[in-house]
Design a protein around this motif. Structure first.
Motif, PDB file in Angstrom:
ATOM      1  N   GLU A 467       1.647  -3.637  -4.203  1.00  0.00           N
ATOM      2  CA  GLU A 467       0.310  -3.498  -3.639  1.00  0.00           C
ATOM      3  C   GLU A 467       0.344  -2.859  -2.263  1.00  0.00           C
ATOM      4  N   GLN A 468       1.416  -3.111  -1.489  1.00  0.00           N
ATOM      5  CA  GLN A 468       1.479  -2.579  -0.133  1.00  0.00           C
ATOM      6  C   GLN A 468       1.527  -1.051  -0.121  1.00  0.00           C
ATOM      7  N   ARG A 469       2.220  -0.460  -1.100  1.00  0.00           N
ATOM      8  CA  ARG A 469       2.382   0.997  -1.102  1.00  0.00           C
ATOM      9  C   ARG A 469       1.429   1.700  -2.063  1.00  0.00           C
ATOM     10  N   TYR A 470       0.812   0.967  -2.962  1.00  0.00           N
ATOM     11  CA  TYR A 470      -0.119   1.560  -3.920  1.00  0.00           C
ATOM     12  C   TYR A 470      -1.432   0.790  -3.895  1.00  0.00           C
ATOM     13  N   ARG A 471      -1.938   0.613  -2.687  1.00  0.00           N
ATOM     14  CA  ARG A 471      -3.147  -0.180  -2.524  1.00  0.00           C
ATOM     15  C   ARG A 471      -4.384   0.546  -3.032  1.00  0.00           C
ATOM     16  N   GLY A 472      -4.485   1.844  -2.795  1.00  0.00           N
ATOM     17  CA  GLY A 472      -5.687   2.590  -3.152  1.00  0.00           C
ATOM     18  C   GLY A 472      -5.567   3.292  -4.482  1.00  0.00           C
ATOM     19  N   PRO A 473      -6.688   3.649  -5.111  1.00  0.00           N
ATOM     20  CA  PRO A 473      -6.659   4.344  -6.412  1.00  0.00           C
ATOM     21  C   PRO A 473      -6.027   5.727  -6.332  1.00  0.00           C
ATOM     22  N   ASP A 474      -6.163   6.417  -5.193  1.00  0.00           N
ATOM     23  CA  ASP A 474      -5.576   7.756  -5.086  1.00  0.00           C
ATOM     24  C   ASP A 474      -4.056   7.693  -5.185  1.00  0.00           C
ATOM     25  N   GLU A 475      -3.440   6.712  -4.531  1.00  0.00           N
ATOM     26  CA  GLU A 475      -1.982   6.586  -4.613  1.00  0.00           C
ATOM     27  C   GLU A 475      -1.534   6.313  -6.045  1.00  0.00           C
ATOM     28  N   ARG A 476      -2.289   5.494  -6.763  1.00  0.00           N
ATOM     29  CA  ARG A 476      -1.921   5.190  -8.141  1.00  0.00           C
ATOM     30  C   ARG A 476      -2.107   6.410  -9.046  1.00  0.00           C
ATOM     31  N   ARG A 477      -3.160   7.194  -8.818  1.00  0.00           N
ATOM     32  CA  ARG A 477      -3.355   8.412  -9.607  1.00  0.00           C
ATOM     33  C   ARG A 477      -2.216   9.395  -9.373  1.00  0.00           C
ATOM     34  N   GLN A 478      -1.823   9.556  -8.129  1.00  0.00           N
ATOM     35  CA  GLN A 478      -0.734  10.479  -7.818  1.00  0.00           C
ATOM     36  C   GLN A 478       0.580  10.036  -8.463  1.00  0.00           C
ATOM     37  N   PHE A 479       0.832   8.750  -8.450  1.00  0.00           N
ATOM     38  CA  PHE A 479       2.060   8.247  -9.069  1.00  0.00           C
ATOM     39  C   PHE A 479       2.066   8.544 -10.562  1.00  0.00           C
TER      40      PHE A 479
END
Length: 815
Positions: A467-479
């Motif tokens: 959660e600390q590094r993928y808190r926002g939806p944009d980070e999860r989409r990029q991953f």
């Protein structure tokens, strides 16, 4: 005592002189007791004593329950804190929530299953760390909660059983935690946990009444009953509803004992117990029939004993003593068989599966069961032997001593009794065989028939985004975008996709869904739109664009998702065929609209209808209602599942797939990498075990029924040898006598089938209710099993008849 010892010596002498009937009696009882001892061992470990906790009978679990919704909904932090302050009938309330984290400072990154628990958790369950200490009350404060208790397995695996582990620092999700204790080997609660950390409530979270993430447990106060606790918590719930109506409107509290709260094997063990009980009943009827025939054969002996002064009750006691001795010998065989069977059962379950089954380590033949089996054997022996012994004592007469007494079939009542026993055996055998057939057929259908996708050459992987590094939806989409691009670049990979869940992953997330129909349009803006607890629930799938192609799930109407279905675009969804059939019967679902509660979204438009997909969560029942949404429009947090379709064997690209994950994020551990077929096999393991054990029960019952019919016909022909010789001497034919005798066997078989079909139907209904959607009553199974049992029954009657009729009428008459 001298009389008892004399009876025992005589019983052992009879057993030694007549080993054949004694072996039949002992084997029959050993089979019935052995299968029941196995099920008792499973019930004791899985249902009665699944937890090694002190006073676990008084431990209860509390849930926040919405009106008309699930009775096991999670609890919001603020509500839990109010419950803890106000409850008196339930004391020591603690809460926990999932805290699965990534360990990054010791070799390869490792995903660790953990929970945040309230200080007082270990004291409540009565389990103290073997090294170090539990959490203290002050560690519930934010900033003072960087402590951790580790499991015994984690301690041995990561620290090599180092006794100086207390004080060591561990880096979980980039945050340092200090080890303060090591749990005992028996503790992995809840849900195979490896680490526990204090549950702290910052001010904002302590006032939150909408984020329901907590499970709450407490202990009944001294003198308080479960009904007292429920009444008190209902009062507290009504008080909170009045104070905070927006968050608690229509919500109450449900309470269950810990032994029934999380144990999911009740249906599994209940079905097995029903089958084992029917086996024992069939064994009892078989045993009674053998004993009745045996006592009738000994009428001359018993008449001599009575003529020499023995009372009828003395004869009864002798016969019962013989049966009890056989029962005790059979109980020893049953204990050995049950011990071996449970050992095979435990060793055949993979360790990764077994550690997630609460109480599996307690499945064994304990000392209490070892003592119970002989007691049960004696009780069965006494009950079963009493009727044959009484019948034998009443049928003895001076006529039995006449030298010319040719022997008859026995008294009419004894003969009717044997017929009734055989009918009961056939009925129970039919019920068990049909139940076994339904289970085997349903399990085979679930495992082997198409699940709505092509499971071949699929590699599935599980990863959790911190959660600390993928808190926002944009980070999860990029991953997800980077991962799918890297996976599809691997040679040998045909297609890759990502989803929030995959079939056979072990669970199935759901969301409330509201279909836009005339009623909803008329009530727009009213309570039906605001209260999601009144909406139907369906499986919720967030998937990347190539998901349906990679899984080879057919889209039967409309279209698949594309790269244009992204954030900022029109919200769209694809529904399963069962969903479309239920909510838009007789019309095209494409273009219709629905609303989802998870995540909270606006109206979404259906752009396609996909085929139904089995999730293989057979313990939850089979439900094909599902809604798919584009992952870019609703990127899930936490656990993600990647699926890779390969051109060859999945094992050939496993290493490259792992390397692709490391390239995208070196700190992410892969929780599990396995083929879809392996996942399906693990997910349906319990159902296959149930089918196997039910088949064993049915086979034993069939074996006992065959023995019963064979013994009855053999005994009947042996007693009627003189009559048949006279018939043949007077012109009768073998075929005439064969028809005469087989007609009786056919009548008994028909009566047994007629009684067994309703029993089988009730057992099938119970199984269908316990395993919702998995087991279903099938008329074909009833017909095939009944016909097969009829053939086997008549064959078992024909063999002794054929052998008995190979006789010389002249020799019979001379004799």
């Amino acid at each position: 005592m001298s009389t008892l010892l004399s009876d025992l010596r005589y019983a052992l002498r009879v057993i030694r002189m007549q080993p054949g009937p004694s072996i039949v009696v002992g084997l029959t009882l050993a089979l019935g007791l052995g299968i029941n001892a196995m099920v008792f061992g499973m019930m004791d470990g899985l249902l009665l004593r699944p937890y090694p906790f002190r006073d676990y009978q008084r431990l209860v679990v509390l849930w926040d329950t919405p009106e008309g919704g699930s009775d096991r909904d999670a609890v919001a932090p603020a509500n839990f804190l109010d419950w803890r302050r106000q409850a008196e009938r339930v004391g020591g309330l603690v809460a926990w929530e999932d805290w699965s984290v990534t360990l990054t400072d010791r070799g390869e990154p490792e995903r660790v299953r953990g929970f945040r628990v309230s200080p007082g958790f270990f004291e409540l369950i009565g389990v103290a760390p073997t090294i170090g200490r539990p959490f203290t009350p002050d560690e519930e404060q934010p900033g003072n909660d960087r402590r951790v208790v580790i499991s015994d397995g984690f301690w041995k695996r990561r620290f090599g059983s180092n006794p100086s582990v207390v004080g060591t620092q561990l880096l979980f999700d980039g945050v340092a935690y200090t080890v303060v204790g090591v749990a005992p080997p028996s503790l992995q609660f809840p849900m195979a946990s490896d680490v526990w950390a204090p549950l702290a409530f910052p001010p904002a979270r302590g006032a939150d009444r909408t984020s329901r993430t907590l499970t709450v447990m407490g202990k009944l106060a001294d003198g308080a009953s479960l009904s007292d606790a429920r009444a008190e918590m209902r009062v507290i719930a009504r008080r909170l509803e009045q104070l905070y109506p927006e968050a608690n409107r229509g919500r109450s509290v449900s309470i269950r004992t810990l032994s029934t709260a999380f144990v999911e094997g009740a249906a599994f063990v209940g079905i097995l117990q029903a089958g084992a009980g029917l086996v024992l009943l069939a064994a009892c009827f078989n045993l009674a029939g053998v004993l009745l025939a045996r006592s009738m054969d000994r009428r001359r002996e018993l008449a001599v004993r009575i003529a020499l002064g023995a009372s009828p009750m003395r004869v009864v006691r002798q016969l019962v003593t013989e049966t009890v001795v056989l029962s005790l010998l059979a109980s020893g065989v049953a204990i050995v068989c049950a011990y071996a069977g449970l050992g095979v059962l435990r060793s055949s379950v993979p360790a990764e599966v077994a550690r997630h089954i609460e109480g599996w380590n307690n499945v064994r033949l304990g000392g209490a069961l070892v003592l119970l089996i002989p007691v049960l054997a004696i009780a069965v022996g006494l009950l079963v032997a009493l009727f044959p012994a009484l019948a034998a004592s009443r049928s003895t007469s001076p006529a039995s001593l006449r030298e010319g007494d040719r022997g008859t079939v026995g008294s009419a009542s004894a003969l009717r009794g044997r017929h009734a026993l055989v009918v009961a055996e056939i009925a129970f055998a039919l019920a068990l065989l049909i139940a076994a057939g339904l289970t085997v057929q349903s399990g085979s259908r679930l495992v082997n028939q198409p699940g709505g996708f092509d499971a071949r050459r699929l590699l599935m992987l599980e990863v959790t985004l911190p959660e600390q590094r993928y808190r926002g939806p944009d980070e999860r989409r990029q991953f997800v975008s980077a991962l799918t691009a890297r996976l599809e670049a691997i040679p040998g990979v045909e297609r890759a996709a990502v989803a929030n869940i995959l079939p056979a992953a072990g669970w199935s997330p759901e969301a409330a869904s509201l279909v836009e129909d005339d009623l909803v349009r008329q009530n727009a803006g009213q309570d039906v739109l605001k209260d999601a607890t009144r909406w139907p629930r369906a499986g919720y799938r967030s998937v990347s664009p190539d998901f349906f192609t990679a899984m080879r799930i057919p889209v039967v109407a409309g279209r698949e998702f594309s790269t244009l279905d992204r954030e900022g675009g029109r919200p769209v969804a694809i529904v399963s065929a069962s969903f479309a059939k239920r909510f838009w019967p007789g019309r095209d679902a494409v273009g219709e609209r629905l609303r989802l509660s998870e995540p909270a979204r606006d109206w979404v438009t259906v752009v396609g209808v996909a085929g139904d997909v089995a999730m293989y969560n057979w313990w939850d029942g089979i439900d094909y209602l599902a809604v798919y949404v584009p992952l870019r429009q609703a990127p899930p947090s936490g656990v993600l599942h990647a699926v890779v379709r390969t051109r060859g064997e999945p094992a050939s690209v496993t290493g490259a797939v792992r390397e692709a994950f490391r390239e995208v994020d070196p700190a992410l551990p892969l929780d599990r990498a396995r083929t879809m077929q392996q996942a399906i096999a693990e997910s349906t393991l319990g159902l296959r075990y149930l089918a196997t054990l039910m088949a064993i029960c049915g086979g034993i019952a069939l074996f006992l029924a065959i023995i019963g019919i064979y013994a009855l016909m053999a005994y009947t022909f042996a007693q009627r040898t003189h009559e048949f010789g006279v018939r043949l001497a007077l012109g009768g034919t073998v075929s005439d006598i064969m028809r005469l005798t087989l007609r009786r066997a056919a009548a008994l078989t028909a009566a047994g089938i007629g009684i067994g079909v309703p029993i089988a139907w009730m057992l099938g209904r119970a199984m269908a209710g316990a395993l919702r959607g998995v087991v279903s009553a099938d008329a074909t199974t009833f017909v095939v099993v009944a016909a097969a049992l009829a053939v086997v029954s008549l064959l078992s009657a024909y063999l002794p008849a054929r052998r008995a009729l190979r006789l010389d009428p002249a020799a019979v008459l001379r004799r």
